[in-house]
Write a protein that holds these residues in place. Sequence first.
Motif, mmCIF file in Angstrom:
data_model
loop_
_atom_site.group_PDB
_atom_site.id
_atom_site.type_symbol
_atom_site.label_atom_id
_atom_site.label_comp_id
_atom_site.label_asym_id
_atom_site.label_seq_id
_atom_site.Cartn_x
_atom_site.Cartn_y
_atom_site.Cartn_z
ATOM 1 N N UNK A 28 0.846 -1.182 0.000
ATOM 2 C CA UNK A 28 0.000 0.000 0.000
ATOM 3 C C UNK A 28 0.887 1.240 0.000
ATOM 4 N N UNK A 29 0.656 2.133 -0.958
ATOM 5 C CA UNK A 29 1.522 3.316 -1.086
ATOM 6 C C UNK A 29 1.040 4.492 -0.242
ATOM 7 N N UNK A 30 -0.221 4.455 0.178
ATOM 8 C CA UNK A 30 -0.752 5.539 1.001
ATOM 9 C C UNK A 30 -0.838 5.127 2.461
ATOM 10 N N UNK A 31 -1.572 5.913 3.232
ATOM 11 C CA UNK A 31 -1.755 5.618 4.642
ATOM 12 C C UNK A 31 -2.749 4.471 4.811
ATOM 13 N N UNK A 67 -8.180 -3.457 -0.129
ATOM 14 C CA UNK A 67 -9.409 -3.036 -0.811
ATOM 15 C C UNK A 67 -9.500 -1.516 -0.827
ATOM 16 N N UNK A 68 -9.256 -0.907 0.316
ATOM 17 C CA UNK A 68 -9.284 0.554 0.392
ATOM 18 C C UNK A 68 -8.206 1.163 -0.505
ATOM 19 N N UNK A 113 -3.997 3.260 -4.630
ATOM 20 C CA UNK A 113 -2.780 3.318 -3.827
ATOM 21 C C UNK A 113 -2.170 1.941 -3.571
ATOM 22 N N UNK A 114 -2.343 1.031 -4.517
ATOM 23 C CA UNK A 114 -1.634 -0.248 -4.450
ATOM 24 C C UNK A 114 -0.263 -0.090 -5.097
ATOM 25 N N UNK A 123 -12.302 -6.645 -3.539
ATOM 26 C CA UNK A 123 -12.824 -5.509 -4.290
ATOM 27 C C UNK A 123 -12.506 -5.630 -5.761
ATOM 28 N N UNK A 124 -11.240 -5.853 -6.075
ATOM 29 C CA UNK A 124 -10.832 -6.027 -7.472
ATOM 30 C C UNK A 124 -11.229 -7.398 -8.003
#
Length: 272
Positions: free
Chosen positions: A56-59, A73-74, A80-81, A124-125
């Motif tokens: 995950x690249x984000x928070x 999923x988020x 942000x994967x 999700x995907x």
Amino acid sequence: MAGKKVLIVYAHQSSGSFNAAVKDAAAEVLAAKGCTVEVSDLYAMQFKAAATVEDITGKVKSALHFRYAEETKLAWEAGQLSADITEEQRKLTDADLIIFQFPMYWFTVPAIMKGWMDRVLTLGYAYSHEKRYSQGIFKDKKAMLSFTTGSHETMFSATGINGDMNVTLWPLQNGILHYCGFQVLAPQIFWAPSHVSAANRSTMLDGWRTRLEGILGEEPLSFTPMDCFDGEKGFQLKPEVSEKHATKEFGLTSGIHLGKPLPPYNQMKAGV
């Protein structure tokens, strides 16, 4: 088959292996039929097998109680994967057919390929609570396992020391591929190629090439549709379905067998 797109997810360390020859044969035959073929050579790519927070690249929502499926999923929803995951998801989204090519390790796929499944088939995907099994997200795509074994076919029989191959394949074909909605084609199994002659290996490859000529037109394996289960009662078979099969000799599938003998070749041959 012309115009169709094929993704080969390949896991073997050696370009001189029989698995490499099988992969190359598939790419050659399918390209000659007019397909666009992409190959994800996992070892050459040094694909990361472990599913971790670094995907995950984000928070993240909760670092203290990190839950991989929910967090990815988020991240997928937010774009942000990690780049290696999104690139494999692009290939998968584009593909009409996915072939998993590998040597069977410990009755399953190699760790690097399991890592591809763990990381690329994100919640999700690739699936959701509402969209899975026969109602799955990838119900318009076909997928199959193509693999080599270290043991002869007799050892993977209902009376063999390794047990019934149909049972071995159930978690992979039902629990991963069918779970995501794929139409699962019968597996291509190369029995113990390292223990047979070069002539026999050549015959195996010839049989594979012949099958590939019409692979996209094959009938998929049979799985029990999701609407046969009652979601309000723990996804148990509906009484009318159980009653319908009460007098039949065999169970529905290798996994949903109703306490009866397993249906022969249920995970190995279509239309059986």
